[in-house]
Design an enzyme around this catalytic site. Structure first.
Site, PDB file in Angstrom:
ATOM      1  N   GLY A  18       2.339  -6.026  -3.647  1.00 16.01           N
ATOM      2  CA  GLY A  18       2.762  -6.571  -3.674  1.00 16.01           C
ATOM      3  C   GLY A  18       1.895  -8.578  -2.628  1.00 16.01           C
ATOM      4  CG  HIS A  65       8.647   1.617  -4.640  1.00 19.87           C
ATOM      5  ND1 HIS A  65       8.584   0.625  -4.065  1.00 19.87           N
ATOM      6  CD2 HIS A  65       7.572   1.547  -5.783  1.00 19.87           C
ATOM      7  CE1 HIS A  65       7.811  -0.548  -4.118  1.00 19.87           C
ATOM      8  NE2 HIS A  65       7.015   0.301  -5.422  1.00 19.87           N
ATOM      9  CD  GLU A  76       9.478  -3.145  -3.749  1.00 25.20           C
ATOM     10  OE1 GLU A  76      10.200  -2.780  -4.480  1.00 25.20           O
ATOM     11  OE2 GLU A  76       8.535  -3.607  -3.612  1.00 25.20           O
ATOM     12  CD  GLU A 122       3.129   2.339  -5.760  1.00 27.48           C
ATOM     13  OE1 GLU A 122       2.634   1.124  -6.708  1.00 27.48           O
ATOM     14  OE2 GLU A 122       4.810   2.179  -5.139  1.00 27.48           O
ATOM     15  CE  LYS A 139       7.528  -3.606  -6.880  1.00 27.18           C
ATOM     16  NZ  LYS A 139       6.842  -4.188  -5.661  1.00 27.18           N
ATOM     17  CB  SER A 148      -2.526  -6.046  -4.979  1.00 26.39           C
ATOM     18  OG  SER A 148      -2.130  -6.639  -3.642  1.00 26.39           O
ATOM     19  CG  ASN A 184       8.599  -0.768 -10.184  1.00 25.56           C
ATOM     20  OD1 ASN A 184       9.639  -1.223  -9.470  1.00 25.56           O
ATOM     21  ND2 ASN A 184       8.103  -0.250  -8.855  1.00 25.56           N
TER      22      ASN A 184
HETATM   23  P1  PGA Z   1       2.131  -4.418  -6.712  1.00 20.63           P
HETATM   24  O1  PGA Z   1       3.679  -3.520  -6.896  1.00 20.63           O
HETATM   25  O2  PGA Z   1       1.914  -4.209  -8.444  1.00 20.63           O
HETATM   26  O3  PGA Z   1       3.365  -6.154  -6.877  1.00 20.63           O
HETATM   27  O4  PGA Z   1       1.592  -5.299  -5.111  1.00 20.63           O
HETATM   28  C1  PGA Z   1       3.222  -2.433  -7.051  1.00 20.63           C
HETATM   29  C2  PGA Z   1       4.652  -1.429  -6.574  1.00 20.63           C
HETATM   30  O5  PGA Z   1       5.363  -2.064  -5.497  1.00 20.63           O
HETATM   31  O6  PGA Z   1       4.767  -0.369  -7.088  1.00 20.63           O
END
Ligand code: PGA
Length: 239
Positions: free
Chosen positions: A166, A92, A94, A160, A9, A198, A7
């Site tokens: 992140g 997701h 976010e 997640e 983003k 992560s 992803n």
């Molecule tokens: P990250 O994000 O691997 O940067 O922690 C995962 C995600 O948001 O799908």
């Protein structure tokens, strides 16, 4: 079959996408892993040509639930279908936390994707506060309650934990196994469940060995093509 999904983003120009895809296609030839990338919309439509005749699949990071109309800034399932996406990410963290998408809205999005035969990657996960207060199972249940009957063959769920996204912090392998097995218990269909948060080249092998983990949804580390290739190889070897 296992899954390694990236992803991007709000990262990645069209030029970046072209260079990345060409490099990745030259670097890996997965035997047992399905690989998909989720670039931003501006690069997305070029993926139908970039990945043509390759193993690489692609999807959208979001979509609205109406087919067309006065919804400034939104993209519809009809538009995604036209460019041949393999998946759409729904829910997701976010989208839930920054753009305030709620469970009802997410259910409508899943239904809209299904109306147009677009498989969904549905994301769930608890916050740190929810984990600390022992509410993880209840939260996952609440996030799945409206969609557990409609998620079906072809769809995928991504677990997640918000506090792992992140941050460089990951749950223990036991915590990942427990949450994923709970998600599988809640689902009516036998769907793949991915871990996300992560994931990087240093922990991919360990995560690939956790029972019940059908793959990973990778954010930051998927922007580095060499690192993403290592993660793909980790999952391709540990079948
Ligand atoms: P990250 O994000 O691997 O940067 O922690 C995962 C995600 O948001 O799908």
């Amino acid at each position: 079959m296992r899954y390694v999904f990236g992803n991007w983003k709000m990262n990645g120009t069209l030029a970046f996408a072209e260079e990345y895809v060409n490099k990745l296609l030259g670097e890996v030839r997965p035997a047992s892993v399905q690989v998909a990338l989720f670039p931003p919309f501006t690069a997305l439509s070029s993926f139908q040509y970039l990945v043509k005749d390759s193993f690489l699949k692609f999807g959208a990071q979001n979509m609205y639930y109406e087919d067309s109309g006065a919804f400034t800034g939104e993209v519809s399932p009809v538009m995604l279908k036209e460019i041949g996406v393999d998946y759409v990410l729904i829910g997701h963290f976010e989208r839930r936390h920054i753009f305030l998408e709620n469970d009802e809205m997410l259910m409508k999005k899943v239904e809209a994707a299904h109306r147009h035969d677009i498989p969904v990657v549905f994301c769930v996960g608890e916050t740190l506060e929810e984990r600390r207060t022992g509410a993880t199972k209840d939260v996952l249940k609440r996030q799945l309650i409206l969609v557990q009957d409609i998620l079906s063959r072809g769809d995928i769920v991504a677990y997640e934990p918000v506090w792992a996204i992140g941050t460089g912090v990951t749950p223990t392998m036991d915590e990942i196994r427990e949450s994923i097995s709970w998600v599988k218990e809640l689902l009516k269909a036998d769907l793949p469940v991915l871990y996300g948060g992560s994931v990087n080249k240093g922990n991919a092998v360990d995560i690939s060995e956790v029972s019940g983990v059908d793959g990973v949804l990778v954010g930051g580390a998927s922007l580095k093509v060499e690192e993403f290739a290592i993660i793909i190889k980790a999952f391709d070897q540990n079948i």
